[in-house]
Design a protein around this motif. Structure first.
Motif, PDB file in Angstrom:
ATOM      1  N   GLU A   1       0.822  -1.206   0.000  1.00 41.06           N
ATOM      2  CA  GLU A   1       0.000   0.000   0.000  1.00 41.06           C
ATOM      3  C   GLU A   1       0.862   1.265   0.000  1.00 41.06           C
ATOM      4  OE1 GLU A   1      -2.521  -0.564   3.371  1.00 41.06           O
ATOM      5  OE2 GLU A   1      -4.049  -1.619   2.209  1.00 41.06           O
ATOM      6  N   GLU A   2       2.094   1.155   0.490  1.00 40.38           N
ATOM      7  CA  GLU A   2       2.993   2.311   0.483  1.00 40.38           C
ATOM      8  C   GLU A   2       3.771   2.428  -0.820  1.00 40.38           C
ATOM      9  OE1 GLU A   2       5.477   2.223   3.940  1.00 40.38           O
ATOM     10  OE2 GLU A   2       3.821   2.666   5.317  1.00 40.38           O
ATOM     11  N   GLY A   3       3.475   1.568  -1.794  1.00 36.87           N
ATOM     12  CA  GLY A   3       4.085   1.696  -3.102  1.00 36.87           C
ATOM     13  C   GLY A   3       5.282   0.812  -3.361  1.00 36.87           C
ATOM     14  N   ARG A   4       5.598  -0.083  -2.423  1.00 37.30           N
ATOM     15  CA  ARG A   4       6.712  -1.004  -2.639  1.00 37.30           C
ATOM     16  C   ARG A   4       6.322  -2.057  -3.672  1.00 37.30           C
ATOM     17  NH1 ARG A   4      11.472   0.761  -0.028  1.00 37.30           N
ATOM     18  NH2 ARG A   4      10.884   1.755   1.947  1.00 37.30           N
ATOM     19  N   SER A   5       7.260  -2.456  -4.517  1.00 33.73           N
ATOM     20  CA  SER A   5       6.994  -3.484  -5.520  1.00 33.73           C
ATOM     21  C   SER A   5       7.054  -4.868  -4.881  1.00 33.73           C
ATOM     22  CB  SER A   5       8.014  -3.405  -6.650  1.00 33.73           C
ATOM     23  OG  SER A   5       9.287  -3.857  -6.202  1.00 33.73           O
ATOM     24  N   TYR A   6       6.506  -5.842  -5.584  1.00 33.56           N
ATOM     25  CA  TYR A   6       6.541  -7.200  -5.034  1.00 33.56           C
ATOM     26  C   TYR A   6       7.965  -7.720  -4.920  1.00 33.56           C
ATOM     27  CZ  TYR A   6       7.124  -9.557  -9.632  1.00 33.56           C
ATOM     28  OH  TYR A   6       7.583 -10.021 -10.844  1.00 33.56           O
ATOM     29  N   ARG A   7       8.860  -7.264  -5.782  1.00 32.76           N
ATOM     30  CA  ARG A   7      10.269  -7.648  -5.672  1.00 32.76           C
ATOM     31  C   ARG A   7      10.891  -7.076  -4.395  1.00 32.76           C
ATOM     32  NH1 ARG A   7      12.711  -9.515 -10.421  1.00 32.76           N
ATOM     33  NH2 ARG A   7      11.266  -9.663 -12.188  1.00 32.76           N
ATOM     34  N   GLU A   8      10.541  -5.840  -4.048  1.00 31.65           N
ATOM     35  CA  GLU A   8      11.052  -5.243  -2.819  1.00 31.65           C
ATOM     36  C   GLU A   8      10.484  -5.946  -1.594  1.00 31.65           C
ATOM     37  OE1 GLU A   8      11.845  -0.588  -3.561  1.00 31.65           O
ATOM     38  OE2 GLU A   8       9.788  -1.217  -4.018  1.00 31.65           O
ATOM     39  N   ILE A   9       9.221  -6.335  -1.653  1.00 26.70           N
ATOM     40  CA  ILE A   9       8.608  -7.054  -0.535  1.00 26.70           C
ATOM     41  C   ILE A   9       9.317  -8.391  -0.310  1.00 26.70           C
ATOM     42  CG2 ILE A   9       6.496  -8.184   0.272  1.00 26.70           C
ATOM     43  CD1 ILE A   9       4.923  -6.031  -1.306  1.00 26.70           C
ATOM     44  N   LEU A  10       9.544  -9.116  -1.390  1.00 27.18           N
ATOM     45  CA  LEU A  10      10.205 -10.416  -1.282  1.00 27.18           C
ATOM     46  C   LEU A  10      11.637 -10.263  -0.784  1.00 27.18           C
ATOM     47  CD1 LEU A  10       8.881 -12.023  -4.580  1.00 27.18           C
ATOM     48  CD2 LEU A  10       8.212 -12.639  -2.242  1.00 27.18           C
ATOM     49  N   ALA A  11      12.344  -9.232  -1.254  1.00 27.85           N
ATOM     50  CA  ALA A  11      13.724  -9.010  -0.824  1.00 27.85           C
ATOM     51  C   ALA A  11      13.788  -8.661   0.660  1.00 27.85           C
ATOM     52  CB  ALA A  11      14.358  -7.902  -1.653  1.00 27.85           C
ATOM     53  N   PHE A  12      12.763  -7.967   1.173  1.00 21.13           N
ATOM     54  CA  PHE A  12      12.745  -7.595   2.593  1.00 21.13           C
ATOM     55  C   PHE A  12      12.538  -8.819   3.481  1.00 21.13           C
ATOM     56  CE2 PHE A  12      10.331  -6.269   6.402  1.00 21.13           C
ATOM     57  CZ  PHE A  12      11.262  -5.415   6.967  1.00 21.13           C
ATOM     58  N   TYR A  13      11.638  -9.694   3.092  1.00 24.50           N
ATOM     59  CA  TYR A  13      11.315 -10.837   3.948  1.00 24.50           C
ATOM     60  C   TYR A  13      12.171 -12.072   3.687  1.00 24.50           C
ATOM     61  CZ  TYR A  13       7.330  -8.304   5.803  1.00 24.50           C
ATOM     62  OH  TYR A  13       6.546  -7.384   6.450  1.00 24.50           O
ATOM     63  N   TYR A  14      12.796 -12.152   2.513  1.00 27.25           N
ATOM     64  CA  TYR A  14      13.656 -13.296   2.210  1.00 27.25           C
ATOM     65  C   TYR A  14      15.002 -12.791   1.681  1.00 27.25           C
ATOM     66  CZ  TYR A  14       9.055 -15.536   2.271  1.00 27.25           C
ATOM     67  OH  TYR A  14       7.790 -15.959   2.615  1.00 27.25           O
ATOM     68  N   PRO A  15      15.771 -12.078   2.504  1.00 28.68           N
ATOM     69  CA  PRO A  15      17.029 -11.491   2.033  1.00 28.68           C
ATOM     70  C   PRO A  15      18.017 -12.571   1.597  1.00 28.68           C
ATOM     71  CG  PRO A  15      16.879 -11.399   4.435  1.00 28.68           C
ATOM     72  CD  PRO A  15      15.528 -11.819   3.940  1.00 28.68           C
TER      73      PRO A  15
ATOM     74  N   LEU B   1      15.118 -13.962  -7.410  1.00 24.87           N
ATOM     75  CA  LEU B   1      13.839 -14.169  -8.076  1.00 24.87           C
ATOM     76  C   LEU B   1      14.084 -14.520  -9.535  1.00 24.87           C
ATOM     77  CD1 LEU B   1      10.714 -14.008  -7.952  1.00 24.87           C
ATOM     78  CD2 LEU B   1      10.932 -11.593  -8.602  1.00 24.87           C
ATOM     79  N   GLY B   2      13.491 -15.606 -10.017  1.00 21.67           N
ATOM     80  CA  GLY B   2      13.667 -15.992 -11.412  1.00 21.67           C
ATOM     81  C   GLY B   2      12.760 -17.146 -11.776  1.00 21.67           C
ATOM     82  N   VAL B   3      12.740 -17.484 -13.065  1.00 19.85           N
ATOM     83  CA  VAL B   3      11.889 -18.576 -13.545  1.00 19.85           C
ATOM     84  C   VAL B   3      12.675 -19.873 -13.707  1.00 19.85           C
ATOM     85  CG1 VAL B   3      10.307 -17.018 -14.715  1.00 19.85           C
ATOM     86  CG2 VAL B   3      12.264 -17.938 -15.963  1.00 19.85           C
ATOM     87  N   SER B   4      13.978 -19.841 -13.438  1.00 19.69           N
ATOM     88  CA  SER B   4      14.786 -21.056 -13.453  1.00 19.69           C
ATOM     89  C   SER B   4      15.802 -20.965 -12.339  1.00 19.69           C
ATOM     90  CB  SER B   4      15.489 -21.233 -14.803  1.00 19.69           C
ATOM     91  OG  SER B   4      16.340 -20.142 -15.073  1.00 19.69           O
ATOM     92  N   ALA B   5      16.429 -22.089 -12.026  1.00 19.52           N
ATOM     93  CA  ALA B   5      17.314 -22.164 -10.865  1.00 19.52           C
ATOM     94  C   ALA B   5      18.393 -21.093 -10.917  1.00 19.52           C
ATOM     95  CB  ALA B   5      17.937 -23.548 -10.776  1.00 19.52           C
ATOM     96  N   GLN B   6      18.596 -20.426  -9.799  1.00 15.85           N
ATOM     97  CA  GLN B   6      19.580 -19.354  -9.691  1.00 15.85           C
ATOM     98  C   GLN B   6      20.706 -19.789  -8.761  1.00 15.85           C
ATOM     99  OE1 GLN B   6      18.784 -16.261 -11.414  1.00 15.85           O
ATOM    100  NE2 GLN B   6      17.246 -17.635 -12.228  1.00 15.85           N
ATOM    101  N   GLY B   7      21.928 -19.456  -9.128  1.00 16.46           N
ATOM    102  CA  GLY B   7      23.052 -19.666  -8.236  1.00 16.46           C
ATOM    103  C   GLY B   7      23.785 -20.976  -8.421  1.00 16.46           C
ATOM    104  N   THR B   8      23.393 -21.808  -9.408  1.00 19.56           N
ATOM    105  CA  THR B   8      24.067 -23.075  -9.644  1.00 19.56           C
ATOM    106  C   THR B   8      25.127 -22.908 -10.730  1.00 19.56           C
ATOM    107  OG1 THR B   8      22.093 -24.323  -9.057  1.00 19.56           O
ATOM    108  CG2 THR B   8      23.777 -25.492 -10.313  1.00 19.56           C
ATOM    109  N   GLN B   9      26.374 -23.301 -10.440  1.00 20.28           N
ATOM    110  CA  GLN B   9      27.465 -23.200 -11.404  1.00 20.28           C
ATOM    111  C   GLN B   9      27.866 -24.613 -11.855  1.00 20.28           C
ATOM    112  OE1 GLN B   9      28.659 -20.298 -12.601  1.00 20.28           O
ATOM    113  NE2 GLN B   9      27.122 -19.234 -11.346  1.00 20.28           N
ATOM    114  N   TRP B  10      27.509 -24.986 -13.086  1.00 22.02           N
ATOM    115  CA  TRP B  10      27.824 -26.324 -13.593  1.00 22.02           C
ATOM    116  C   TRP B  10      29.258 -26.364 -14.106  1.00 22.02           C
ATOM    117  CZ3 TRP B  10      24.660 -30.157 -12.539  1.00 22.02           C
ATOM    118  CH2 TRP B  10      23.295 -29.903 -12.361  1.00 22.02           C
TER     119      TRP B  10
END
Length: 588
Positions: A373-387, A391-400
């Protein structure tokens, strides 16, 4: 895609005499999105309170009924179903059924439940006088239903988007919690609460807008716990996950000023001593003598109750989570809304004064709504609660890393651990070529995942699947898990044989023939069953492609191996392998 599904308890022994077998997923798991997530999930409706009767009404004749697994679908207008033991009685129909299917557009009307209008297929079975309804719904519809059940009256679209990603990530992290029961998720808070009758076009649009988006940590979907109200401070995730702090550092305790901006979340409730003692006993916590007092023994760093002392004729220590669950399950979740409280005795009552609602771990829904309601985006909300998550549609952080030999290409995140697979796979391939006189063309590709969750994400399979083969790529769970179970070599051997058989199989070769041949080649000294469990080859083929339950899967694989063993005994292995390439004789 062909899957070999194996319980991790015994992972891939393939000795049918001991009832181990390469299981498969149900048909709902065979439709996966490009990132491995299933397009469709199987959800048990009315999980906590299955109905004994229900009415299904077709929408303008646009629904069809299937009265048995092999029956032809027929149009219907309205039917009333009643469970009788393990049979389903259709009102006005003399014959009872064991398995019904409904497709098209219809309404479900059950006592004490809102009318549900749906357009996804449902299967209906009966057990102990209750109807078990399982819906095969698109993943986005599942997420929209979670939003309807878990978000209440949220006004902010950005908060709803954050919750959609959270719900999807939670589902993908924990996977098919009810796989052994024949479905993926239930509609209760055991998985995530659904309210299908309250899904709106707005919620569907939110789910579609965030389609396939997931929060990732170390290449796997994050454990995105969420709760109603943190009271101003979230809880550290280790108090739910255990003491392995490295497992989910994104679930750290932190202050949440957004949560308290709309006022206090304090509450008061009471429970009689006798009701509390019965509730604890129902959970296996038997207070000696008569319950006299409850005191707080230890708190977490956030102030929530970690341990309590329950006093009867003697004292006993009870974890705070267990204490709250006992009250919630047997008296009501409104009596102890969170683990952040003080407690004292007033006569025959135990009185609680607390704040917040829920376990306090992860996303606080009240705080997230304020942020939106204060104008934060859903990405900012997720970053605040799950630092620390991505965020992505495929696995992040895996180095093959890639390792290669003449015959095999290996993709791994742990090259030193998995390097021995290269010569092992090459040896097995050469032995398979000598045994079958079939030839692998090109190199085989092995991809070994670092964790069960990463494997599950990439394949869309539940955690009890050991390996999955698509084309010339074999995807495997961590080799150390397979090695510890003593099944690494048998798993790899089976998959390599499947790769070879599928490469040379004539288009249209039945699944029972291919599966049975691989089983016979992988265990030439096995002991097949003496009799068939299926009357026809068509029934066997259907059971392999879409098994009704775990037992039928066992029987189908055993039957396929038995049939191929008999063909080899009568015609020789060379002839049977030739049929694989040229087609089965008409007599077969």
């Amino acid at each position: 895609m062909r899957r070999t599904a194996v319980p991790l308890a015994a992972l891939l022994l393939f000795w049918l005499a001991s009832d181990a077998f390469p299981q498969r997923n149900t048909e709902a798991r065979t439709s996966a999105a490009p990132n491995g997530f299933p397009h469709v999930v199987r959800v048990r409706l009315g999980y906590l309170h299955p109905p004994t009767t229900l009415k299904v009404v077709a929408d303008a004749g646009r629904a069809k009924l299937r009265k048995c697994a092999s029956c032809t679908e027929v149009a219907f207008t309205s039917i009333t179903l009643r469970a009788t033991g393990s049979r389903i009685q259709i009102e006005g129909d003399k014959a009872a059924s064991q398995d019904l299917g409904i497709s098209g557009i219809y309404q479900i009307i059950a006592a004490s439940s809102p009318i549900l209008k749906a357009d996804f297929p449902i299967d209906i079975r009966a057990n102990d006088g209750h109807l078990l309804v399982t819906a095969s719904m698109p993943m986005d519809e599942y997420v929209a239903s979670v939003l309807a059940g878990e978000t209440g009256t949220f006004r902010s679209d950005e908060t709803l988007k954050a919750m959609a990603v959270t719900a999807r990530s939670y589902a993908m992290h924990f996977g098919s919690r009810h796989a052994l029961d024949g479905f993926d998720f239930c509609d209760s808070t055991h998985c995530q609460a659904l309210r299908l009758s309250d899904v709106t076009p707005r919620l569907r649009k939110i789910a579609e807008t965030t389609a396939s988006e997931v929060l990732w940590f170390d290449g796997e979907p994050a454990a995105t716990y969420y709760h109603a109200n943190c009271g101003g401070t979230t809880e550290d995730g280790r108090f739910i996950l255990g003491n392995d702090e490295q497992r989910a550092p994104y679930l750290e305790q932190h202050s949440d000023t957004y949560c308290v901006r709309n006022g206090s979340s304090q509450w008061r409730s009471e429970v009689s001593k006798s009701d509390l003692q019965r509730a604890l006993a129902a959970e296996g916590l038997n207070v000696p003598g008569q319950l006299r007092a409850v005191t707080i023994l230890q708190r977490t760093s956030s102030g929530r109750v970690e341990f309590l002392t329950i006093t009867g004729s003697h004292s006993m220590t009870v974890p705070g989570l267990t204490f709250r669950a006992a009250i919630g399950h047997n008296i009501g979740w409104d009596r102890l809304k969170s683990n952040w409280y003080d407690v004292h005795v007033e006569g025959d009552k135990i009185v609680f004064h607390g704040r917040g609602a829920g376990h306090g771990v992860g996303l606080c829904q009240v705080g997230a709504e304020v942020m939106g309601e204060e104008g934060r985006s859903y990405r900012e909300i997720l970053a605040f609660y799950y630092p620390g998550t991505l965020l992505g549609v495929s696995a992040q952080g895996t180095q093959w890393q890639q390792l290669s030999s003449e015959d095999v290409v290996l993709y791994t995140t742990r090259p030193e651990r998995d390097r021995p697979l290269l010569p092992l796979a090459a040896r097995m391939m050469h032995e398979a070529e000598q045994t079958t006189r079939l030839v692998y063309s090109g190199t085989a590709k092995l991809k070994v995942y670092a964790t069960v969750a990463a494997f599950r994400d990439a394949t869309g399979d539940p955690g009890w699947v050991a390996a999955s083969t698509r084309g010339r790529t074999i995807r495997m769970q961590p080799t150390d898990l397979l090695q510890d179970a003593g099944t690494l070599e048998s798993t790899l051997h089976h998959e390599l044989l499947h790769m070879l058989v599928e490469k040379h199989a004539k288009p249209g070769t039945p699944l029972w023939f291919r599966e049975g041949l691989v089983l016979c080649l992988s265990q030439p000294n096995g002991s097949p069953r003496t009799r068939s469990n299926f009357d026809t080859v068509a029934a066997l083929e259907k059971a392999l492609r879409a098994p009704e339950n775990e037992q039928q899967m066992r029987e189908a694989y055993a039957d396929a191996q038995t049939r191929i063993s008999k063909l080899i005994a009568q015609n020789g292995r060379e002839a049977v392998i030739q049929w694989l390439q040229e087609g089965l004789p008409p007599s077969q």
